[in-house]
Design an enzyme around this catalytic site. Sequence first.
Site, PDB file in Angstrom:
ATOM      1  CD  GLU A 161      42.065  16.546  60.061  1.00  0.00           C
ATOM      2  OE1 GLU A 161      41.168  16.357  59.232  1.00  0.00           O
ATOM      3  OE2 GLU A 161      43.185  16.974  59.756  1.00  0.00           O
TER       4      GLU A 161
ATOM      5  CD  GLU B 114      46.694  14.597  59.429  1.00  0.00           C
ATOM      6  OE1 GLU B 114      46.358  15.303  58.458  1.00  0.00           O
ATOM      7  OE2 GLU B 114      45.950  13.746  59.942  1.00  0.00           O
TER       8      GLU B 114
END
Lengths: 675, 675, 675
Positions: free
Chosen positions: A149, A306
Amino acid sequence: MPKSFKRMLYGGDYNPEQWPEDIWSEDMRLFKKAEINSVTINVFSWVRIQPSENEYCFEELDKIIHMLSEANFDIVLATSTASLPAWMVKRYPDVTRTDFEGRKYKFGGRHNFCPNSLTYQKYSVKIAEKLAERYASNSHITCWHICNEYHGECYCENCEKAFRVWLKDKYKTINDLNRAWNMSFWGHTLQDWDEIVVPNALSEHFEPRYTFFSGMSLDYKRFNSEGLMNNYIGERDAVRRYVPDALITTNLMGTYKPLDYFKWAKEMDIVSWDNYPSYDTPVSEVAMNHDLMRGLKSGKPFMLMEQTPSQQNWQPYNSLKRPGKMRAQSFQAVAHGADTVQFFQLRRSQGACEKFHGAVIEHAGHEHTRVFRETEALGRDLKKLGDTLIDSTIEARVGILFDWDTWWALEYTSGPHEDLTYLPQIQRYYDALYKKHIPVDIVGMDDDFERYDLLIAPVLYMIKGKIDKKLENFVAKGGRFITTFMSGIVDETDNVILGGYPGKLRDLLGIWVEEIDALLPDHANTIVPIDGTFLRDAVYQCNMLCDIIHLEKAEAIALYGEDFYKGMPVLTKNKYKEGTAYYIGSNAEQKLIDELIVHVCKDKGISSLAEVPEFVEVSCRTKNNNKYYFIINHLNESVEVSLPFVGYKDLLTDKITLEKEMLKPFDVKILVDHS
Amino acid sequence: MPKSFKRMLYGGDYNPEQWPEDIWSEDMRLFKKAEINSVTINVFSWVRIQPSENEYCFEELDKIIHMLSEANFDIVLATSTASLPAWMVKRYPDVTRTDFEGRKYKFGGRHNFCPNSLTYQKYSVKIAEKLAERYASNSHITCWHICNEYHGECYCENCEKAFRVWLKDKYKTINDLNRAWNMSFWGHTLQDWDEIVVPNALSEHFEPRYTFFSGMSLDYKRFNSEGLMNNYIGERDAVRRYVPDALITTNLMGTYKPLDYFKWAKEMDIVSWDNYPSYDTPVSEVAMNHDLMRGLKSGKPFMLMEQTPSQQNWQPYNSLKRPGKMRAQSFQAVAHGADTVQFFQLRRSQGACEKFHGAVIEHAGHEHTRVFRETEALGRDLKKLGDTLIDSTIEARVGILFDWDTWWALEYTSGPHEDLTYLPQIQRYYDALYKKHIPVDIVGMDDDFERYDLLIAPVLYMIKGKIDKKLENFVAKGGRFITTFMSGIVDETDNVILGGYPGKLRDLLGIWVEEIDALLPDHANTIVPIDGTFLRDAVYQCNMLCDIIHLEKAEAIALYGEDFYKGMPVLTKNKYKEGTAYYIGSNAEQKLIDELIVHVCKDKGISSLAEVPEFVEVSCRTKNNNKYYFIINHLNESVEVSLPFVGYKDLLTDKITLEKEMLKPFDVKILVDHS
Amino acid sequence: MPKSFKRMLYGGDYNPEQWPEDIWSEDMRLFKKAEINSVTINVFSWVRIQPSENEYCFEELDKIIHMLSEANFDIVLATSTASLPAWMVKRYPDVTRTDFEGRKYKFGGRHNFCPNSLTYQKYSVKIAEKLAERYASNSHITCWHICNEYHGECYCENCEKAFRVWLKDKYKTINDLNRAWNMSFWGHTLQDWDEIVVPNALSEHFEPRYTFFSGMSLDYKRFNSEGLMNNYIGERDAVRRYVPDALITTNLMGTYKPLDYFKWAKEMDIVSWDNYPSYDTPVSEVAMNHDLMRGLKSGKPFMLMEQTPSQQNWQPYNSLKRPGKMRAQSFQAVAHGADTVQFFQLRRSQGACEKFHGAVIEHAGHEHTRVFRETEALGRDLKKLGDTLIDSTIEARVGILFDWDTWWALEYTSGPHEDLTYLPQIQRYYDALYKKHIPVDIVGMDDDFERYDLLIAPVLYMIKGKIDKKLENFVAKGGRFITTFMSGIVDETDNVILGGYPGKLRDLLGIWVEEIDALLPDHANTIVPIDGTFLRDAVYQCNMLCDIIHLEKAEAIALYGEDFYKGMPVLTKNKYKEGTAYYIGSNAEQKLIDELIVHVCKDKGISSLAEVPEFVEVSCRTKNNNKYYFIINHLNESVEVSLPFVGYKDLLTDKITLEKEMLKPFDVKILVDHS
C-alpha cells in the site's frame, strides 16, 4: 512463470511470525479446511529478516515457506519494505518523513519512509534482491508483492532537492518553469533552481487543498507519485534480476488520490488492490472502484488482494458483515474482473491497532465461528469454479474517462465552488449506467478511445497533450461524447486556455461559456427541456455551478428556468462530423443524467444486460466466447426477478434458470448458456 | 499533627501578594465576617520567595503567615511549585515541556514543568524543604499542599530517556517488551532500548486518542502519571523531613484521565479535590466524582479544596450560580465525605485570565453583594455544625469498580465503535443507584471487594493481575456481580486474552461471546425479556455494541429482538457457587439498567435511604453510631417530600422533621435521630 | 501634488508583466473603451525591478509607465514590497515569518515578511527610494501606494527582541510592566526584560483567541500593528524625500482586526481600502465599513482601491454579481465618501490562485462580455459626474465609537460568554440608524465628540486615558450617550477598574452592576418596559449576558421579566447635567434597539434623509452647500418609492424627480436641487 493464475487464488495475509510455532500446524489444518489455497507472507517482516545493517536472517522465513510449499499453497511473497526497521531509523534518520506541516517524524506507523531517502532506496532494493535470490527457484511462489500500500507524501529536505532535479529535467530552463507555474503572479519569479521550496504549509499552501500556485503543487503530486513508483520499480527490477518471469504487483487502494495509478499500472505485471468499503459505501461505488482497477491495465483481470472476512477496525463504526455479505462482495469483485479473493487476514492479531480487525481465524482460535463457516463455504464455491473464469474479460461499449491530473488540479482550484470534487461527478455517470446494468470501462487518457461507442468525461477540467484532438477524432468517426461544466478550462500546467471556455473543446462542443456562476449550497436553478423526446419531465433541478452558455454550432436541448440567464442553454448537443457531443452546463439532478444516458445508449444500440432492479447487480465476463453472467442480490432480503437467461446453468449450484427466480438475501448466481 | 481537622475548614485560596498591603486588613475583617476560618496561601508564589537561583526571600510570606496565625486561621500552605519562575525557564530550558505534537514550549501558563527535568526536581524539592524548615513549628499550618493540580504530559527528550529506563525496570529484556507491546505486528520489533521513542504525533499516534501500539501508549500513560507523582513524592518527603506529622495533600481533579489517582492516593495523607461542574453537569455526576475522591482512600473523608462561590471564567458560558445553589453544592460535598469547604478564590484578581472568575470578595471590594452574603450564611451554617461530622464515614453495600488502566486502554482501542467511552458507562450504573438513594462506593482494584454485597464493573475491558480470581472469590461467597459488553477482553498489556471473549471472566459469567457487532449511531436493536419477573416492559432499546453470545453455563434473561442474531441472549445470569454474575451484552437503555439494579439490590436486601424524587439527593454519614442524613433539593423550586425521618432534628435549623416537609429551592437538611 | 483628485479615478490593478507585450496595446484600447482613466501598477513586481541584491532593472516598468503616461492615465504607483523576492528569502532567511504555532516559514504567499527583519526594512525602503527617485517628476503618477494590504503577525526571535525594546520604551521599569500585566497572578513576575517571550501557542496562548495574560497579548497586538506601520512609514518617508507633495496611501481592509487603522490613518495622506463583501454580507455591513474607512481620517473622502467587477475566487461559493449589482456597489462606496472606483483587476490572470477571480477583461480576452459592458457603462456614468463630488463630505449628527484596543481586549477575555464579539454589537446599532436612513459617522477615541448630538458606544469594555471624562463633558453639554453591558470594565492594560462595574462610567450612567450573568445559547430573559412612551411592545427578548443592575442616580426604563433578578433594571436612563446617558444591560433584541435609537434621535431632532424601505439606501454628500442625495436600490427587483426630493435632478440621467419614482433592480440616482 505465466502471467496468470492456474486457479482462482483464495487466501490472504498470514503473519506466523506473530505467533509461537506450535500454532502453525493448526493454521495449516484450518486453512485446508476452509479450502484456502494461497497465503501472502512477509509483508512486515523486514526487521526479522534483516535484524541489523549487515545481518540477514532467513531461518524463520525458510521454515514458513517450506511449510507452505509442502502443503502446496500458492505463495504471494511480499518484500517486507513497507515498515522501517527500528535500527535503520535510529542509525539513518533521513529515512523518515517530514509531513505537510513541516514536522520531521521519529519512528512509528508504516508506509513511513521518505521515497527520496538514499538509505531507504539502497536497503529496500537490497532486501528485495536477497529475497529474490534466495527463493527464485520456489515454484510455489505465484506472485511477488512489492512493499505494501504505497502511501502518502514527504516534504523533507531530500525531497526538496530531488524535486529541483525533477523540475530541471522537466522544464530545462527556469524561465519555462516560471511560465508553467505563472510565477510572475505575486512576483514569485524564480532565478535559480535552488530557490524552489516544496509546496506545503510553510510555503505556498494554507491547507492541503488550497495552494497559491497550483502548477507547483500539481507538479509536486506528480513528483511524489513518481518518487514512490520509483521505489516500487527499484524493488521490482531487483526481483526481476533473479526471477525473470516473476508475476510482480503491489497492492493499490482504488480511488487513492495521491498516486497516479494509470502510470503505476504500466510498471506492474498485474494490478492488485485492497477493497475496504465503509459501512455506508454504496455498492455502485465499490463496483466503480473494481472497474477502475481493471481499467488501469485496459481490462486485464486483477487481484482482490485484501478484504476483511467480517469487521474492520479503523472505521468509526465497525459493523459485522451480515451473513452472506462477504460472499456477495467477493463475487462482486470476481464479476468485475478479479481472479483472486484474498483476505486481510487469516489469523487475528493479539495486540496493537488491528486486533479488532476481522480474520478467518478469530481470537477464539477455532473453526466453530460464523466467520469461519462462511469462509469455508466460499472456499468450496471457488474450488468448484476452478479455472473457469481465469483470464476472462469484460466487454463494454461505454467508457468513462478518469484522470489523476484532472482530479488533482480540479481540487486545487481556488473558486468557483468549494463543494465541487472529482469522484462524486464520476460516480454520478457511473451510477446511471450501473443502475441500467450496462457494462462500463473506466478509461485512462492513454487508452484507445475507439473501442467505445460512448465516452463520458465528467468535469474534464484539464486538457493534457492532444486529448482534444483524440476526442475530436473519436466523435468524428461516429462516437457519442458527453462532458460537463468545468471542462476544457486549463492545460496541463493548470494555466487557463485563453479565448473562451471550454477552451480546446469549444469546437467539438460548439459552444462558448462566458461566465460560470456559483450557487450557494441551498440554492438551485432549473433545467427546462426544449422538447420532450427523451427528457420526460417538464423541469429538472440543478445546482452548484451554472455555465452561461452561448451556442456557436451546437443546438440547445434544455434551457435555464431561473435567474438572469433564464432561457439560456444549459444542455447542448453538437453534431460533429459522424458523431455527437453533449455538454451539461450545470450540476443536474441524477434523473436528468439517467435519462440522457439511457437516450444516448439507445441511440447507439447499447443495451442492458438484464431488466432487473438496480440493487440486483448484473455483469458479465467472457472467455472463449462463453459468457458468464453474474447475478448478485446486494440486499439483505429476498427478491423475485425475471432474468433473460432462462435455461442457463448456475455454475455454483448447477441449477437451471427458470422464468422467475427468487434471489435470497445476498444471493449470487453465475449463469452460463450450457446448451 | 493529627490526620484530621478540629473543625470543618471553611475558606479558600488567598493571594495577598497580588494586592497592596493596605487591603490585607480589610481582607481579615471580611473573612471573619464571613466566618471563614481557613486560608490557602503561597500557591503560585515561587518566583516571589525564590527570586533567583541562589536567593530566597521570605519576608512577605512571613508577614502573611504571621497575620493569619494571629487571627487564628487554619493555614493550608502550598509549596508554590506549580508555576515555574521565569528566571528558571530562561536559565534552564529543560524545565519546560514538549507537547504531543513535538513542540517545545517557551514560557507561560502553569503546570508547565517537565516531570523528568532534573532542574525542576532539584529546585521544587529545595523550595519545599526551605518552606518546611522555616514554618515547621507554626501550629496554625493545618495542611501542606504540594504544588497544584498536577496536570498534563510531556514528550521531551529527557522524558524519552527516562521512559527507556522505566521500561527496562519493568520488562527487564527487550524481548519481553516486544511481546508486551506485540511489536512483531507491522515489524516494529526493537533490538535496543535506545530505539524506543515516546508515542506521540511524531511516532505511533495519529491523534491523541489513536495509537498504532496501544501497549506502548498505555505504558506512557503509566510512566507519565508516575513521573508527576514522583514530583509530588519528592516534595512531600522534603516537607516530612522537617514536619514529621504534617498532613500532606495535593488537589486532585475528579475524573481526570491522565493521572491514576488510585496510585496517587496511596501517597497522600488526605485526598483533596477541586470541584468545577459545568453549567450542564448533572448533579449525579458531581456526586459520582465526590464518591470517587472518597473511594481513592477507601472511604476516608476528603477536602473540597476548591469551588467557585459564583461564576467560573473558563466555561464557554459562565452562568451565575443561582441563589442557594452554592450552598447546596457545598453540602453535597459534605454529604459525600468532605470535611472542608474551600473556595477558589477569596478575592478576585484584577487582571489576567481569571479576572472573571467568581470570588468571595468581588471586584466591588465590599461585603454588600449577593455572593458575599451567601458565603457568610454558609459560614454560619458550618460554624454551627462544628466538628460534628469530622471523620464521619459513609456505609455502602454497593461498589462500582473504577480503574484508570481500563479507562486508558478502552479509549485507545481502534474499533469496534468510536463512541464508546469509559465515564458515561460508569455513570449509567451510578445513576441507577443515585436515583434510588442507595449509597455506593467507587472501588479500586486493590480494595477489599468483600465489604460489598453487589459489585458492578461496567466495561471491565482489562483484567489486570488476578482480578478475575478476586471477582470469582467475591461471587463464590454470595456476592452479586454485574458486568457488560467489552469486558474481560485484554490483559494488562492490552493483548487479547485468547480462546474466546470475555476471556478470563468466561467461567464466572458462563458465556462465550463470538462476535461484537457495532451499530451505526442512529441504529438500534431491541432487548426482549424472557420472563417478566423484574423487567416490566415487553421490549427495551439497545445500541452501539451488540455481543453475539453463546450460553455455556449461564441462563438467558433477555434476547435480541432484531437482526441476524435475533433470539440470541443479550442479558444473562450465571449462578456461581453462592453468588450470581450478570452480563449485559449491549448498551441497554437506562430503564433496563435501572430495573436490573433495583432487582439485584432487592434480592440482596439493599434498600433506599428514602423514597423521594431523584432530584432530591439523600445520603448519610455515620459517626459514633450516629447517622446524619443529608437531604438536598437540587431543584430551583420547592417540593414537598415524605421522609422516613419523622421526629429527627435538623442540625442546621434545630427543627424537628414532620410527616410532610416542604423543601425550598436548593434547600438542605441534615437530620439526626436525637431521641 | 494636491491632496485630492482632479477627476474621479476609475480603473484598477494592472499586471502587464504577466503578459506578452503584444497584448498591452489591446489593453490600452479596451481600457479607453471602458472609460478607464487610472491604472494601478507595480504591486507585486519587486523581483522584476530588483532581480538580485545589487541589481535594479527598470526597463520594463519604464515602458509601462511611458505607455500609460502617453495615454494620459492617472497612475497609482505601488512600491512592490508586499511579496518578497525569492533570492532575498534564500539569502536572508530572517525576512520570513514565524507563525502563532512557532513555525518558521520558508517561501511562499504574500504579505509574508517579518516586520522586524532588518533585511526587509533595508531593502523595502531602498526600493521605494529608487522608485521615487526615478519617477518623481512624472505628473501622471497621481498616488503612491506603499506595499499592499499590510497583514498578519510574526512571532520570530527578531520580533521577540524588538518586543522587549518596545516594552522597555513603554513601561520603563520591569515592575511597571509586571503591574500592567498583573504578572503576580500565577507567579509570572519577571525580573529581567530578557525573560519576556512572545505570546503565542508556545507560551501564554492555548489558541489565538485565548490568552492567560491578556495585557501581554494586547501589547503584542499594539506592537505588531505598530511594527507593520513602521514598515509603511519607512517607505512613505523614502517616497516623500524625492516627491515631497506625493499623495501617499496603502490599501486597508475595512474591519481588519490585527491593525489599529485609526493609528495608521494618521500617517496616511488618504485612506484607501479593498471592498470584498461575501455572497452573504448584508449591505448595511458594507456601508458600515465604508463609514469606518471615512471615519479613520475624521470624514475625509477615501479611495475604493479594490473591488471585483464580477466574481471572487476565495469565497467558498463565488457567485456572479447579478447585472447592475457591481454598479450599485460602486455608487454605494461613492455615496459613503469614496472619490475613486477601482477594480482588482483589469485583466484576469492565466494561472495561480486568482485565475477564477473576476476582471474587466476576462479570459475570453475581448469586450463582448456582460462584465465588460457593465464596466463600460459605469465608466460613462463616472465620466459624466466629472469632479462634481470630489472632496464632498458627509454630515452626520450621530457617531458610533469604534476602538481597536477595545475590540482586541474584549475578545481576549476568558469569560463570561464566548459568543460575545465586538463587530456584531457595533453593527446592531449601526443597523438601527441605517434602516432609518440617518447618517452616521464611525468615530475614533481621539476624535472630537462634540461634533455629535448622539454618541453610541456598544460594549465599551476598555476605558483608555481620559475617555470617561471626555464622555462626561459630552453629556454634560447636552449630548445623548448610549452604552451597553460589558462597558467600563477595564483600563488600557486590561486590568479591572475596581470598586464596582461599570467602573469609571458609573457616575455618568448612575448605576452599579453587581453581577454579570451569562445565559446558555438557547436561553433568554425578557425586558419589560416600565412605561410605553417609546417602547411599544409589552415585552422584548434578551440573551447572552444579563447585568444585575442597582440604580444609583439613574432611573429604570425597563426591567427583567424572568429569573432571580426579575424586576431589576435592565434598561436605564441617567440625566447628567444637560444631557442623558442610557445603559442597556443585556443583549436586547434588535427591535428594542431600533425603537430606542428612534426615540433618542427624535428627542434631539435628528431625522431621516427619506422615508423609504430599508433596502433602499439613502445618503448624502455635501460640497459648496450643495447636497447630493444618493438613492440606491439594493434589491434585484423594482420598487416604487416616494422621495422628498421632488423636482431634484438626477446627475446620472438628467431626469427630474417625480412624486413617485420606480426604482429598477439595483438602480442608482444622485439627486441635487437644481432650482
